[in-house]
Design an enzyme around this catalytic site. Structure first.
Site, PDB file in Angstrom:
ATOM      1  N   SER A  45       0.813  -1.214   0.000  1.00 16.43           N
ATOM      2  CA  SER A  45       0.000   0.000   0.000  1.00 16.43           C
ATOM      3  C   SER A  45       0.847   1.265   0.000  1.00 16.43           C
ATOM      4  O   SER A  45       0.335   2.357  -0.262  1.00 16.43           O
ATOM      5  CB  SER A  45      -0.938   0.016   1.216  1.00 16.43           C
ATOM      6  OG  SER A  45      -1.890  -1.014   1.127  1.00 16.43           O
ATOM      7  N   CYS A 287      -9.561  -2.106   3.397  1.00 21.08           N
ATOM      8  CA  CYS A 287      -8.804  -0.935   2.949  1.00 21.08           C
ATOM      9  C   CYS A 287      -9.169  -0.534   1.514  1.00 21.08           C
ATOM     10  O   CYS A 287     -10.277  -0.099   1.267  1.00 21.08           O
ATOM     11  CB  CYS A 287      -7.312  -1.195   3.118  1.00 21.08           C
ATOM     12  SG  CYS A 287      -6.318   0.323   3.141  1.00 21.08           S
ATOM     13  N   GLN A 291     -12.870   0.612  -0.356  1.00 21.10           N
ATOM     14  CA  GLN A 291     -13.152   1.796  -1.163  1.00 21.10           C
ATOM     15  C   GLN A 291     -13.647   1.421  -2.559  1.00 21.10           C
ATOM     16  O   GLN A 291     -14.575   2.050  -3.088  1.00 21.10           O
ATOM     17  CB  GLN A 291     -11.886   2.647  -1.260  1.00 21.10           C
ATOM     18  CG  GLN A 291     -11.383   3.162   0.074  1.00 21.10           C
ATOM     19  CD  GLN A 291      -9.946   3.655   0.008  1.00 21.10           C
ATOM     20  OE1 GLN A 291      -9.362   3.784  -1.061  1.00 21.10           O
ATOM     21  NE2 GLN A 291      -9.352   3.919   1.169  1.00 21.10           N
ATOM     22  N   GLY A 331      -4.941   6.990   2.469  1.00 19.85           N
ATOM     23  CA  GLY A 331      -5.039   8.424   2.254  1.00 19.85           C
ATOM     24  C   GLY A 331      -6.362   8.833   1.655  1.00 19.85           C
ATOM     25  O   GLY A 331      -6.606  10.026   1.443  1.00 19.85           O
ATOM     26  N   HIS A 372      -7.162  -2.629   9.239  1.00 21.11           N
ATOM     27  CA  HIS A 372      -6.542  -3.930   8.956  1.00 21.11           C
ATOM     28  C   HIS A 372      -6.743  -4.903  10.120  1.00 21.11           C
ATOM     29  O   HIS A 372      -5.954  -4.919  11.063  1.00 21.11           O
ATOM     30  CB  HIS A 372      -5.048  -3.749   8.698  1.00 21.11           C
ATOM     31  CG  HIS A 372      -4.746  -3.125   7.371  1.00 21.11           C
ATOM     32  ND1 HIS A 372      -4.462  -3.863   6.252  1.00 21.11           N
ATOM     33  CD2 HIS A 372      -4.701  -1.827   6.988  1.00 21.11           C
ATOM     34  CE1 HIS A 372      -4.245  -3.050   5.224  1.00 21.11           C
ATOM     35  NE2 HIS A 372      -4.389  -1.814   5.647  1.00 21.11           N
ATOM     36  N   GLU A 374      -6.164  -7.968  10.146  1.00 22.84           N
ATOM     37  CA  GLU A 374      -5.127  -9.005  10.129  1.00 22.84           C
ATOM     38  C   GLU A 374      -3.828  -8.532  10.770  1.00 22.84           C
ATOM     39  O   GLU A 374      -2.909  -9.323  10.985  1.00 22.84           O
ATOM     40  CB  GLU A 374      -4.854  -9.448   8.683  1.00 22.84           C
ATOM     41  CG  GLU A 374      -3.836  -8.614   7.925  1.00 22.84           C
ATOM     42  CD  GLU A 374      -4.353  -7.226   7.541  1.00 22.84           C
ATOM     43  OE1 GLU A 374      -3.544  -6.387   7.110  1.00 22.84           O
ATOM     44  OE2 GLU A 374      -5.565  -6.967   7.673  1.00 22.84           O
TER      45      GLU A 374
END
Length: 399
Positions: A45, A287, A291, A331, A372, A374
């Site tokens: 990421s 994440c 989106q 972001g 996250h 995990e």
């Protein structure tokens, strides 16, 4: 050797060069984690970004390759206050300096990272250059428009896997030894018998016999490991894999991973996710996947001023009121103010700033989170989300 960090607003930080010797232009972001710099460096990421670690001492426990979240490092650069050159850790494989050089990542040490972080918080995330060249006067004025024009671009294609690959179920039983890997071993029958004999193993064995298709938008390895540890058989697919291939794969559910960049750049992926949404396939997204699913179903996303990056972000589960401390790296965020409740409703919220941290999809076995579950930044209590996903695949949980 001297090194310089030049921001697009003309601010210059002077420090000491670390890592690879090369010049790089990137988006400058900060991470507030007190540990876990290797996980940060190997998180896909961060592709297209240079990371400033706010904790002042980085590298004190060295590099342990076993803890890497992918096969290589992804950030364009690393910015630290002090780099520890003599690690103290019996698991250490090499120093962070050697790792940065090996991975061709340039960096800078010895700057005031608190001042840099305050600039990014007050003015917002901005682009910058890491260099060993001293730009002054006319050279600097000519450089600044180049910094301002930089964009990360379509980085998902850069970080995704080249071809599908499988990760077999890896769960082991502490008091019975590892599960058999022989072809003749009936994992489902074994799981059923063990669950009946020992109800306490329901969580540990709840994924045995299930197949998960993991869409790799820049997936951290621990996402697949978290599913495999629960007994799931995971097949990882490249980001541009078509929905038809996923739906015909025999998977019981689909996992949408994290990843880098602006979600709106992923137009072809969004089109395929619309097809997955229209199916009855259980879907869990993290994440960037969160989106992208939102965009695929008519919601919107926007860029945050400076994002959430660190291992200490509180999020509230709106269904229970319970707050979890989460690991985050993003972001962009889903615009929860203009959600269609007939499609999705907020499921989690960030306690610090009220931004959206997850969605539950109305009439669908789909839920998504921005953080996250995990990650191993502390108590792993949000790992229950993987168990919820498994319950959806077993049709034991309906959202």
């Amino acid at each position: 050797m001297k090194a310089y960090l030049i921001l697009e607003d003309g601010t210059i930080f002077e420090g000491t060069h670390i890592g690879a010797v090369r010049e790089v232009v990137s988006e400058i972001v900060f991470n507030t984690s007190m540990a876990g710099y290797l996980e940060v460096l190997t998180d896909p990421s961060y592709a297209g970004q240079a990371v400033c670690m706010t904790y002042p001492l980085i590298g004190n426990y060295g590099i342990c390759r076993e803890d890497m979240e992918s096969k290589r490092a992804w950030p364009d650069g690393l910015i630290v206050r002090e780099l520890s050159r003599i690690p103290s850790n019996f698991r250490c494989d090499l120093t962070i300096q050697d790792f940065l050089a090996e991975q061709d990542i340039p960096g800078i040490a010895g700057i005031d990272t608190r001042a840099l972080t305050r600039i990014l918080r007050e003015k917002g995330t901005m682009n910058g250059m890491l260099t060993t060249v001293e730009y002054r006067g006319e050279q600097l004025r000519e450089l600044l428009p180049r910094l301002h024009a930089y964009t990360t671009g379509k980085v998902v294609e850069k970080v995704t896997c080249a071809a599908p690959y499988a990760l077999p179920a890896s769960h082991t039983l502490a008091d019975n030894g590892p599960l058999s890997g022989s072809a003749s071993f009936d994992r489902v029958a074994y799981a059923k018998g063990e669950r009946e004999k020992r109800p306490s193993l329901v969580r540990e064995l709840n994924g045995l016999g299930l197949k998960v298709a993991l869409m790799d938008f820049g997936a951290k390895d621990n996402i697949a490991r978290s599913l495999a540890a629960r007994g799931c058989e995971v097949t990882v697919y490249p980001a541009l894999t078509g929905a038809e291939e996923i739906l015909s794969s025999g998977a019981d559910g689909v996992m949408l991973s994290n990843g880098p960049g602006d979600p709106k750049e992923c137009t072809s992926i969004i089109r395929e996710l619309r097809k997955l949404y229209a199916s009855d396939m259980p879907i869990f997204a993290i994440c960037l996947g969160h989106q992208l699913m939102a965009l695929a179903t008519g919601a919107d996303t926007y860029k945050m001023k400076y994002g959430h990056r660190g291992g200490n972000h509180p999020v509230k589960d709106l269904s229970t009121g319970r707050v979890y401390i989460s690991s985050q790296n993003h972001g962009y965020v889903v615009d929860a103010e203009h959600l269609d409740p007939a499609v999705a409703v907020p499921a989690f919220v960030n306690v610090n700033d009220g931004t959206n941290e997850g969605l539950a999809y109305t009439g669908k076995n789909i839920f998504t989170v921005q953080f996250h579950p995990e990650a191993c930044c502390g108590p792993q209590d949000s790992g229950y989300l993987f168990d919820r996903f498994i319950g959806m695949m077993r049709k034991e949980v309906c959202l």
